[in-house]
Design an enzyme around this catalytic site. Sequence first.
Site, PDB file in Angstrom:
ATOM      1  N   CYS A 195      47.017  50.755 -73.749  1.00  0.00           N
ATOM      2  CA  CYS A 195      47.044  50.475 -75.195  1.00  0.00           C
ATOM      3  C   CYS A 195      48.510  50.468 -75.606  1.00  0.00           C
ATOM      4  CB  CYS A 195      46.245  51.522 -75.961  1.00  0.00           C
ATOM      5  SG  CYS A 195      44.559  51.763 -75.357  1.00  0.00           S
ATOM      6  N   ALA A 196      49.216  49.381 -75.318  1.00  0.00           N
ATOM      7  CA  ALA A 196      50.676  49.399 -75.262  1.00  0.00           C
ATOM      8  C   ALA A 196      51.375  49.171 -76.597  1.00  0.00           C
ATOM      9  CB  ALA A 196      51.157  48.345 -74.259  1.00  0.00           C
ATOM     10  N   ALA A 197      50.807  48.394 -77.506  1.00  0.00           N
ATOM     11  CA  ALA A 197      51.506  48.065 -78.748  1.00  0.00           C
ATOM     12  C   ALA A 197      51.789  49.344 -79.544  1.00  0.00           C
ATOM     13  CB  ALA A 197      50.665  47.095 -79.583  1.00  0.00           C
ATOM     14  N   PRO A 198      52.938  49.443 -80.227  1.00  0.00           N
ATOM     15  CA  PRO A 198      53.920  48.374 -80.468  1.00  0.00           C
ATOM     16  C   PRO A 198      54.947  48.166 -79.364  1.00  0.00           C
ATOM     17  CG  PRO A 198      54.545  50.319 -81.678  1.00  0.00           C
ATOM     18  CD  PRO A 198      53.229  50.654 -81.017  1.00  0.00           C
ATOM     19  N   GLY A 199      54.943  48.973 -78.292  1.00  0.00           N
ATOM     20  CA  GLY A 199      55.752  48.639 -77.135  1.00  0.00           C
ATOM     21  C   GLY A 199      56.896  49.569 -76.794  1.00  0.00           C
ATOM     22  N   LYS A 201      56.827  52.660 -75.635  1.00  0.00           N
ATOM     23  CA  LYS A 201      56.574  53.328 -74.350  1.00  0.00           C
ATOM     24  C   LYS A 201      56.655  52.329 -73.194  1.00  0.00           C
ATOM     25  CE  LYS A 201      53.496  56.892 -76.286  1.00  0.00           C
ATOM     26  NZ  LYS A 201      53.331  56.266 -77.612  1.00  0.00           N
ATOM     27  N   ASP A 227      47.110  45.204 -74.825  1.00  0.00           N
ATOM     28  CA  ASP A 227      46.643  45.622 -76.142  1.00  0.00           C
ATOM     29  C   ASP A 227      45.622  44.609 -76.628  1.00  0.00           C
ATOM     30  OD1 ASP A 227      47.694  47.827 -78.279  1.00  0.00           O
ATOM     31  OD2 ASP A 227      46.804  46.110 -79.298  1.00  0.00           O
ATOM     32  N   CYS A 345      48.260  60.806 -80.534  1.00  0.00           N
ATOM     33  CA  CYS A 345      49.099  61.367 -81.596  1.00  0.00           C
ATOM     34  C   CYS A 345      48.200  62.053 -82.620  1.00  0.00           C
ATOM     35  CB  CYS A 345      49.964  60.285 -82.244  1.00  0.00           C
ATOM     36  SG  CYS A 345      49.051  58.854 -82.849  1.00  0.00           S
TER      37      CYS A 345
END
Length: 830
Positions: A195-199, A201, A227, A345
């Site tokens: 779940c990469a967005a916004p990018g 990480k 994502d 988070c």
Amino acid sequence: MGGRGRSRTQRKHFKQSRDNVWKYSSKSDASSAADADKSGDAEATKKDSWEPLKTHNAAFEDYYKEQGIVTTEEWDTFIEVLRKPLPAAFRINSSSQFCLDIRSQLENDFVKSLQSEFTGDEAEALRPLPWYPENLAWHSNFSRKQLRKTQTLERFHEFLKLAHEIGNITRQEAVSMVPPLFLDVHPDHFVLDMCAAPGSKTFQLLEIIHRANKPGTLPSGMVVANDVDVQRSNLLIHQTKRMCTANLIVTNHEAQDFPGCRLSKFHHNSSDIQSANGLSINQLVFDRVLCDVPCSGDGTLRKAPDIWRKWNVGMGNGLHCLQIKIAMRGISLLKVGGRMVYSTCSMNPVENEAVVAEILRRCGDSVELLDVSDVIPQLVRRPGLKKWKVRDKGLWLSSYKDVPVYRRPGMLSSMFPSGRSIVDSSDNGDDEGVAEAQRDDGNVAVQPTINSTSSHSEVNDDEVSSLPLERCMRIVPHDQNTGAFFIAVFHKHSPFPAEDKNETGNGQLLDKDKNFAESARETASNSDDILEANLCEATSVGDAEIDARSLDNKPNQALGDEEPEDKQGENESEPQKVGMKRKLKNQGKWKGIDPVILLKEESVINSIKAFYGIDDSFPLYGHLVTRNNDTDSVKRIYYISKSVKDVLELNILAGQQLKIASVGLKMFERQTSKDGNSTECRYRISSEGLPLLLPYITKQILLAPLVDFKHLLQYKSIKFGDLVDAELVESASKLVLGCCVVVLKEAHQASSIPIQVDSSTVAIGCWKGRSNINVMVTALDCTDMLERLQKRTGTDNAQTTEPENGGVNGASSPNDTDMKEETTADMVAL
């Protein structure tokens, strides 16, 4: 409870902009202000317009007091810090050529200047994060008002904006930097960011795999960043584009259904196909998986304080099922011996410890929750909880047996510490079956519960988990003045029983994967033709060209959104149609996404190779891809690494399961000016691809001393006669018309070609016209490079002499207009 429904809800949430209540008033306050204004009460208008929302939520405070996230004694401190704005944080790009220069500027310029101008807390407002390696991450606690307070702070603010846009730093919340550090990524690893967005990480992961590389080399590993939301993916692509990497694939999939691309036994055992395509992999599995799942986000209250008014217990409860699905899919895609980090988070144990416990129950001895308490000792963290309660419809529930019968279809036993489904004898016996069936909500079969007893055994009213959940870590805001985060680290020791049974490393083989395998078998005889016609389907940031007809003229249906039910078969239920050679050549499997074609036109490749004198040791053939079958219309040529090439070929043989949104490093661009058409090679080297290609270029190179190099960066276009160095004037005059590379010549450096390239070599792409040299670098890059050179050499830009007839006032060559259009197109504002 289905995954698709959850993801649609999540996408809708992501598209909603958040109110910055540290600056603006609420909608209700704005309405009051408007009413007051109409009535002529200016004083009321002023008061209501700027009164922030109250950072209070009784339900939130009651919930976390009961959960025991922090002790009673520190509760007031915890809440007080949550109500304060979050300090800014940023990270230096460790793979950047100017990494050490930027760190030195922060330590020796800005920090010392601020300490001399301020006292007390303000003097310590800019400092490195003590737990991040090598002082590469920094904390800044200045408000926007303070940044305008002094000349030093204004200069610091401009430095941050420019360095971020260039890609030398990344602005990122401090606790968001933590999960990649526990992944233990190596340059040869295949990494999946689910779940990469916004990018931010993903950028961090790319830094790690690239950091040890020498100029002109690529790591053997790669990153797949996924994502489901297309709009967020565009931001992800933009963020990672600043990295200039050939080792990244961006995909659009629901994370819980991420494809395994497993080849059938027919492909696996066919030596002819294996040798023909040179594949070293027959399924898509990863050494490392980052599973930063969608969550309620209450750990970001300091950054997004509008969550105070939106928060409710249903947010966490509703995401629990999806989080398990995504985590289990991540584990199934993990290699034996690999590591996965699960993170949120959120502070909610239902989204954190409860999910971790369910993973351990399902995986049994195959997966271990690692104790990483001795890793990064400077990071203050707290152990995970072994005891918590679930809140539902105003009720506190300590065990699943406390759930009212009418609520059991909507509640999972996995939300509770024991994870057991316990019903009273007076309850309907079917309820237990319903609850147990809901446990099987992932793509991997449910495994026996660890240390479990009979499902009807008695437990205490307050359940305590028997699993080692204290090995998880929770970061709370008041420990180190950050946001909140939860992290758990898993190690995979062996395949699941379901994996052994199906002979796959990707977990239980789905029917959809079986259909793709059968489709690939049917088209195996044409696999070479398919690879030539269509390696993958991709768009890169700024290049997405969505055909309205492919979206059935529905403007609200974004690229990647699900098709109407009557057309879903075109994408999934009828993969045998996708395998047809004609369909692959025309548009690829995924509608609205142009295919990327393996560039096999030898005349184009040979002309590029001969013009720049590219050494045979640099692999061009088989690594260049385009978006257009018509060679005469190809505008951009992208470069892919060996690892990405293998994955793309595997994807084709597996039936194009991956929906690829972006892939490849832009290496060459066609020059469309009049001079561009008359040169021997119509393709110029892009600024993104130059660092990789530079060590292998033996022609079209100019060595410029510092004074001429800075003139080029300042004025963008210089006549040959205005160059200071006579040797450079002679070399430029003899150079063939077209793209060239200007390298900064060090004082001790010889003028011999080819040059010796190392990490300190500075070079820019230029265009050699009939009487001028024109810079083909964006204005931002020129500004940043001038500043870096100034810091390195200790010179000042103001001391540089402007050419008499050159520069911005001098005569320009015919390709200047085209050059400005090209560089402007490359600039993307944040």
